[in-house]
Design an enzyme around this catalytic site. Structure first.
Site, mmCIF file in Angstrom:
data_model
loop_
_atom_site.group_PDB
_atom_site.id
_atom_site.type_symbol
_atom_site.label_atom_id
_atom_site.label_comp_id
_atom_site.label_asym_id
_atom_site.label_seq_id
_atom_site.Cartn_x
_atom_site.Cartn_y
_atom_site.Cartn_z
ATOM 1 N N GLU A 1 10.446 2.406 10.348
ATOM 2 C CA GLU A 1 11.423 3.675 10.140
ATOM 3 C C GLU A 1 10.662 4.630 10.130
ATOM 4 O OE1 GLU A 1 14.496 3.148 9.590
ATOM 5 O OE2 GLU A 1 14.623 0.941 9.381
ATOM 6 N N CYS B 1 13.118 12.421 6.099
ATOM 7 C CA CYS B 1 13.123 11.941 7.535
ATOM 8 C C CYS B 1 14.559 12.503 7.736
ATOM 9 C CB CYS B 1 12.876 10.659 7.575
ATOM 10 S SG CYS B 1 13.888 9.622 6.220
ATOM 11 N N LYS C 1 0.881 -1.126 0.062
ATOM 12 C CA LYS C 1 0.103 -0.105 0.105
ATOM 13 C C LYS C 1 0.844 1.124 -0.084
ATOM 14 C CE LYS C 1 -1.372 3.084 2.730
ATOM 15 N NZ LYS C 1 -1.692 4.453 1.916
ATOM 16 N N GLU D 1 9.206 17.207 14.769
ATOM 17 C CA GLU D 1 9.374 17.016 13.463
ATOM 18 C C GLU D 1 8.602 17.934 12.494
ATOM 19 O OE1 GLU D 1 8.517 13.225 11.453
ATOM 20 O OE2 GLU D 1 10.470 13.452 10.382
HETATM 21 P P1 NAP Z 1 2.335 8.860 7.645
HETATM 22 O O1 NAP Z 1 1.291 9.799 7.740
HETATM 23 O O2 NAP Z 1 2.931 8.229 8.611
HETATM 24 O O3 NAP Z 1 2.131 7.719 6.606
HETATM 25 C C1 NAP Z 1 2.849 6.819 6.057
HETATM 26 C C2 NAP Z 1 1.950 5.800 5.277
HETATM 27 O O4 NAP Z 1 1.172 5.046 6.326
HETATM 28 C C3 NAP Z 1 1.160 6.219 4.172
HETATM 29 O O5 NAP Z 1 0.966 5.183 3.229
HETATM 30 C C4 NAP Z 1 -0.348 6.515 5.007
HETATM 31 O O6 NAP Z 1 -1.326 6.349 4.408
HETATM 32 C C5 NAP Z 1 -0.169 4.899 6.007
HETATM 33 N N1 NAP Z 1 -0.951 5.108 7.260
HETATM 34 C C6 NAP Z 1 -1.569 6.346 7.835
HETATM 35 N N2 NAP Z 1 -2.327 5.840 8.927
HETATM 36 C C7 NAP Z 1 -2.131 4.676 9.104
HETATM 37 C C8 NAP Z 1 -2.938 3.521 9.805
HETATM 38 N N3 NAP Z 1 -3.396 3.719 10.729
HETATM 39 N N4 NAP Z 1 -2.469 2.181 9.624
HETATM 40 C C9 NAP Z 1 -2.029 1.791 8.670
HETATM 41 N N5 NAP Z 1 -1.067 3.004 7.591
HETATM 42 C C10 NAP Z 1 -1.396 4.170 7.993
HETATM 43 O O7 NAP Z 1 3.639 9.621 7.011
HETATM 44 P P2 NAP Z 1 3.844 10.540 5.729
HETATM 45 O O8 NAP Z 1 3.276 11.885 6.290
HETATM 46 O O9 NAP Z 1 3.274 9.787 4.507
HETATM 47 O O10 NAP Z 1 5.382 10.891 5.662
HETATM 48 C C11 NAP Z 1 6.226 11.554 6.619
HETATM 49 C C12 NAP Z 1 6.619 10.781 8.015
HETATM 50 O O11 NAP Z 1 7.473 9.885 7.355
HETATM 51 C C13 NAP Z 1 7.746 11.696 8.293
HETATM 52 O O12 NAP Z 1 7.471 11.612 9.931
HETATM 53 C C14 NAP Z 1 9.059 11.132 8.021
HETATM 54 O O13 NAP Z 1 10.159 11.406 9.198
HETATM 55 C C15 NAP Z 1 8.797 9.989 7.771
HETATM 56 N N6 NAP Z 1 9.758 9.113 7.100
HETATM 57 C C16 NAP Z 1 10.623 8.211 7.510
HETATM 58 C C17 NAP Z 1 11.795 7.547 7.118
HETATM 59 C C18 NAP Z 1 12.716 6.719 7.517
HETATM 60 O O14 NAP Z 1 13.271 5.943 6.879
HETATM 61 N N7 NAP Z 1 12.857 6.750 9.011
HETATM 62 C C19 NAP Z 1 11.587 7.893 5.660
HETATM 63 C C20 NAP Z 1 10.812 8.827 5.052
HETATM 64 C C21 NAP Z 1 10.002 9.204 5.915
HETATM 65 P P3 NAP Z 1 -1.966 7.781 3.672
HETATM 66 O O15 NAP Z 1 -1.170 7.833 2.354
HETATM 67 O O16 NAP Z 1 -3.394 7.457 3.391
HETATM 68 O O17 NAP Z 1 -1.871 8.740 4.689
#
Ligand code: NAP
Ligand code: MG
Length: 501
Positions: free
Chosen positions: A255, A289, A173, A391
């Site tokens: 991650e 990130c 997904k 963040e």
């Molecule tokens: P996010 O809101 O946590 O979403 C990540 C993924 O999870 C999306 O596909 C999202 O779907 C899905 N999701 C949301 N709620 C969920 C739930 N309850 N159960 C299962 N899946 C769910 O993060 P984002 O806004 O896309 O990305 C930004 C974040 O990612 C930042 O915090 C960044 O630091 C982190 N990040 C970390 C790394 C690393 O390797 N450490 C790398 C890149 C990014 P939707 O698309 O529908 O929201």
């Protein structure tokens, strides 16, 4: 154009028959396509397909699975510019960066392809005569993969390629905001499987289910027939996934977020440190990130460096990332821009922090069509302020003054995250002390906080994750189980620990 899910080797409509619009964040009049808003029924079908496929896929020799990934890498390479162009259109970062994102996928494909001929196990002597002990890797089973929008190609490939070469099957997904890149990737994987396996093609090895995290993501995480979850995203969602998946004892790799800092000491090469912080803080519009969101400056160079920095930041050119001469693209969505602006207001209201530049929407001319935000710097930030702790995920840099390396390291370490870090110094002793004392998964000496290479372990400590790493050799431990095998050729029952002692 309407796109669909890939389930059991077929491109199929979502059972809801509902679709989500995918628009260009630099120009909301530009509609890229409609992508499925899937339901838990679609997830069930995908998991069933992946479960059935697993019994065949696990028997395909790993080098053969690697041949498929080699072809995937070749196809990504031949379509690199086209994929990058479309990725910029769907998520905003500039073309040079989306090309880098595709290149990371290519590197990961070739690494995984070669790992098909490696996947080493270990053997060990037996404590009994005429007995042999071996251990080797077996696949885990069906994996659920949930990814964010900021690296629409690289992050899915970090997960899917090692999972596949190890013999797992996948239900993927992608982020709702970047479905097109995910579609292209899965199409390429499926085509490559068909080309390499020919009549032995196995439907259901890779399944793509588009949709919302709150629906599709939740259904994957809670599914009783999924064995492992690999997630990259926010710490809040990661904690939720850990709870839901933990109830059925799934293997979970998380991650998560970061609050990375670059330290600049008084003996550093300031020009170099300046290039690094511009790239680290404002590359990908700060939506990495590993983005530099805190800059810790030694007091002796603080004023001079801040002036150099402000001058450069004010010259950054905002615009559509596929236009040449653009340095910084838009934020990915309206929600993301509002969130960044909320933090800027918090920063202004917090005691003593001072806005140096930026702090507002960029809306001149064509910029008004997209989610642009002016690159922003705060000075006089105290390490415990919210803008120095939470963040923000946008083009906002908090500058903190320090008087020593020890203090700088303790500021750097003083958040709940521990992903990336950077130190600029020409003092070799300070560099080694920093490497030893910084609590983060990644440390750069005289380099920006961003710039991970595909064959190195990637991930962080504390609330950045749960101890796993992506990239490199370490991720292969996540996608395999160890099987221990004892072969007794003595012709009699030999009881370990009993007959020999
Ligand atoms: P996010 O809101 O946590 O979403 C990540 C993924 O999870 C999306 O596909 C999202 O779907 C899905 N999701 C949301 N709620 C969920 C739930 N309850 N159960 C299962 N899946 C769910 O993060 P984002 O806004 O896309 O990305 C930004 C974040 O990612 C930042 O915090 C960044 O630091 C982190 N990040 C970390 C790394 C690393 O390797 N450490 C790398 C890149 C990014 P939707 O698309 O529908 O929201
Ligand atoms: Mg989100």
């Amino acid at each position: 154009m309407k796109y669909n899910n890939l389930i059991n080797g077929q491109w199929v409509k979502p059972s809801s028959e509902l679709y989500i619009e995918n628009k260009n964040p630099a120009n909301r009049e530009d509609l890229i396509g409609l992508f499925p808003s899937s339901t838990s029924d679609d997830v069930d079908k995908a998991v069933n397909a992946a479960r059935q496929a697993f019994e065949k896929w696990r028997l395909v020799p790993a080098p053969r699975r690697g041949d498929i990934l080699k072809l995937v890498g070749d196809k990504l390479l031949s379509r690199k510019d086209e994929i990058a162009f479309e990725m910029t259109r769907e998520m905003g970062k500039v073309f040079a960066e989306t090309k880098g994102d595709v290149q990371e996928g290519i590197d990961t494909a070739y690494y995984a392809a070669s790992e098909g001929r490696r996947l080493f196990g270990h053997n060990a002597p037996s404590e009994l005569p005429n007995k042999m002990n071996l251990s080797f890797r077996v696949p885990v089973g069906v994996g659920g993969f949930i990814t964010p929008w900021n690296f629409p190609m690289a992050i899915p490939t970090w997960k899917l390629f090692p999972a596949l070469v190890c013999g797992n099957t996948c239900v993927f997904k992608p982020a709702e905001l970047t479905p097109k890149t995910a579609h292209t990737l899965v199409e390429i994987i499926d085509e490559s499987m068909r080309e390499v396996l020919g009549r032995d093609y196995i439907p259901g090895v890779i399944n793509l289910v588009h949709g919302k995290g709150s629906v599709v993501g939740e259904a994957i995480t809670g599914h009783s027939d999924i064995d492992l979850i690999s997630f990259t995203g926010s710490t809040a969602v990661g904690k939720r996934i850990n709870q839901v998946a933990g109830a059925s004892l799934k293997r979970v790799s998380l991650e998560l977020g970061g609050k990375n800092a670059q330290i600049v000491m008084d003996d550093a090469n300031l020009e170099l440190a300046l290039d690094a912080v511009i790239w680290g803080a404002f590359g990908t519009t700060g939506q990495r990130c590993t983005a530099t969101s805190r800059l810790i400056l030694h007091e002796k160079i603080h004023d001079e460096f801040l002036n150099m920095l402000t001058e450069r930041v004010q010259k950054l050119r905002l615009g559509y990332g596929n236009d040449k001469n653009v340095d910084v693209g838009p934020l990915v969505s309206e929600e993301q821009r509002n969130n960044v602006h909320k933090y800027v207001k918090i920063g202004i209201e917090e005691d003593r922090a001072e806005l140096v530049t930026g702090g507002e929407f960029a809306e001149d001319g064509d910029l008004s069509k997209g989610w642009f935000y002016k690159p922003t710097i705060f000075k006089n930030v105290r390490p415990d302020m919210r803008i120095a702790q939470e963040e923000i995920f946008g083009p906002v840099l908090a500058v903190i003054k320090t008087s020593s390396l020890d203090e700088a390291i303790s500021i750097l370490n003083g958040t709940r995250y521990g992903l990336s870090s950077s130190v600029f110094t020409n003092n070799v002793n300070d560099a080694f002390r920093a490497i030893r004392d910084i609590k983060a998964g990644i440390t750069y000496i005289n380099g920006a906080t961003i710039g991970a290479e595909a064959h190195m372990p990637f991930g962080g400590v504390k609330e950045t994750g749960n101890g796993h790493r992506e990239g490199g050799w370490t991720v292969y431990d996540f996608y395999t189980e160890w099987k221990a095998v004892y072969i007794d050729y003595s012709g009699k029952l030999q009881r370990a620990q009993i007959d020999n002692y």
